[in-house]
Design a protein around this motif. Structure first.
Motif, PDB file in Angstrom:
ATOM      1  N   THR A 147       0.827  -1.207   0.000  1.00 13.94           N
ATOM      2  CA  THR A 147       0.000   0.000   0.000  1.00 13.94           C
ATOM      3  C   THR A 147       0.854   1.246   0.000  1.00 13.94           C
ATOM      4  N   PHE A 151       0.427   3.348  -3.458  1.00 12.49           N
ATOM      5  CA  PHE A 151      -0.731   4.219  -3.255  1.00 12.49           C
ATOM      6  C   PHE A 151      -0.883   5.291  -4.338  1.00 12.49           C
ATOM      7  N   ASP A 154      -2.783   3.808  -7.041  1.00 16.36           N
ATOM      8  CA  ASP A 154      -4.161   3.595  -6.647  1.00 16.36           C
ATOM      9  C   ASP A 154      -4.957   4.890  -6.749  1.00 16.36           C
ATOM     10  N   ALA A 179      -6.434   4.256   3.852  1.00 17.56           N
ATOM     11  CA  ALA A 179      -5.979   3.153   2.997  1.00 17.56           C
ATOM     12  C   ALA A 179      -5.048   2.227   3.763  1.00 17.56           C
ATOM     13  N   TYR A 182      -7.118   0.220   6.254  1.00 19.67           N
ATOM     14  CA  TYR A 182      -7.921  -0.752   5.507  1.00 19.67           C
ATOM     15  C   TYR A 182      -7.056  -1.917   5.027  1.00 19.67           C
ATOM     16  N   SER A 183      -5.895  -1.599   4.491  1.00 24.95           N
ATOM     17  CA  SER A 183      -5.023  -2.621   3.924  1.00 24.95           C
ATOM     18  C   SER A 183      -4.472  -3.550   4.989  1.00 24.95           C
ATOM     19  N   ASP A 234     -12.700   2.423   3.218  1.00 23.96           N
ATOM     20  CA  ASP A 234     -12.561   2.467   1.764  1.00 23.96           C
ATOM     21  C   ASP A 234     -13.304   3.662   1.177  1.00 23.96           C
ATOM     22  N   LYS A 237     -11.237   6.751   1.918  1.00 17.99           N
ATOM     23  CA  LYS A 237     -10.047   6.778   1.063  1.00 17.99           C
ATOM     24  C   LYS A 237     -10.380   7.313  -0.318  1.00 17.99           C
ATOM     25  N   LYS A 238     -11.431   6.789  -0.932  1.00 20.71           N
ATOM     26  CA  LYS A 238     -11.771   7.203  -2.294  1.00 20.71           C
ATOM     27  C   LYS A 238     -12.261   8.638  -2.353  1.00 20.71           C
ATOM     28  N   GLN A 241      -9.099  10.702  -2.135  1.00 14.33           N
ATOM     29  CA  GLN A 241      -8.297  10.601  -3.355  1.00 14.33           C
ATOM     30  C   GLN A 241      -8.860  11.477  -4.468  1.00 14.33           C
TER      31      GLN A 241
END
Length: 299
Positions: A147, A151, A154, A179, A182-183, A234, A237-238, A241
């Motif tokens: 990760t 990243f 990602d 992230a 989560y990972s 998640d 994170k998105k 991002q």
């Protein structure tokens, strides 16, 4: 001195051995072959399921239901919609390849960024430890490594799925904290669940349909179990991002989503994610086990 599985401590130089492998342990066997099997399985499942992942990403980001999301994706026609669904295929496959890249290390050992490194990490843990603890440590540490290094790719994938511009340098690590959590915890939970199921369920007779379904079911159940506690991370994170505001924090974004839609907002697209993860984990685990057999990794 405690014994360590797969290590030859002769002359003080630890050397990884291929060791014996079985379907019940995803990290058993030679790390290089483990990485190759993982990459092949990941490439197949990513190609089949990327459209579902793209729809889920749109739902997490925009907070809209499934039907509205699909309509928006195909608003400019079927060709445009399909292109958007697969727009992030390149970064997705590159990430899978990079995770499994084999890095030559001293003493002829081979490691990869995810499954290969997990196999290597587990081989160095004391065999006196509980098996679940060894699985969790190996899975978590390998996930954190991959990760951290991957990243930025990602982030590019997420922004491409949403039709956003290429991220600027300062945006590459937006959303890294959720992230990482989560990972690390997700991979540890998936691996311990998957291995526990593989060990608990009896092996069907070789060559029967049940022999394939066992690995399919174990991977699917383990994947769904991970998502129940981890999905909000998640979503955060998105969202981070895709944002153009680099000063965002994980807690600040969580508070904002909770104000707008309550706790349910953090789980927007969860049904799609469960279907995706169940198929993702099941396809991966089934293909992964078959690839290991083709590489003669199972007894």
């Amino acid at each position: 001195m405690h014994s360590v599985e797969g290590i030859n401590t002769k002359q003080g130089s630890p050397v990884l051995h291929a060791g014996r492998a079985s379907a019940a342990d995803a990290f058993s066997g030679h790390p290089g072959n483990t990485a190759l099997a993982s990459f092949a399985a990941g490439s197949i499942q990513a190609t089949l399921l990327l459209p579902l992942n793209t729809i889920q990403t749109h739902m997490q980001h925009h907070g809209k239901p499934f039907v509205s999301t699909v309509r928006n994706i195909f608003a400019n026609g079927s060709v445009s919609g399909v292109q958007l669904l697969y727009r992030a295929w390149g970064p997705t496959i590159l990430m899978l390849g990079a995770r499994q890249v084999r890095v030559c290390c001293p003493h002829e050992s081979k490691k990869s960024l995810k499954f290969g490194s997990g196999a290597a990490i587990k081989s160095y843990t004391p065999t006196s430890w509980p098996e679940l603890a060894r699985d969790a440590l190996a899975g978590g540490m390998s996930a954190v490594t991959s990760t951290t290094m991957l990243f930025p790719m990602d982030t590019l994938k997420t922004r491409m799925q949403l039709g956003h511009k290429t991220p600027r340098f300062r945006q590459l690590y937006q959303g890294f904290t959720p992230a990482l959590l989560y990972s690390a915890f997700g991979m540890s939970l998936w691996l311990t669940s998957r291995n526990a199921l593989e060990r608990a369920l009896p092996d069907p007779s070789p060559g029967t349909a049940a022999a394939h379904w066992k690995h399919f079911v174990c991977g699917a159940v383990a994947g769904v179990c991970v998502q129940i506690p981890m999905y909000p991370l998640d979503t955060l994170k998105k969202r981070m991002q895709a944002s153009e505001h680099h000063e965002l924090t994980m807690l600040g974004e969580a508070r904002m989503l909770l104000r707008k839609g309550g706790f349910v907002r953090l789980y927007n697209g969860f049904g799609i994610k469960v279907a995706f993860v169940a198929l993702n984990s099941a396809i991966f685990n089934s293909v992964y086990v078959q690839c290991r057999r083709l590489l003669h990794m199972h007894q």
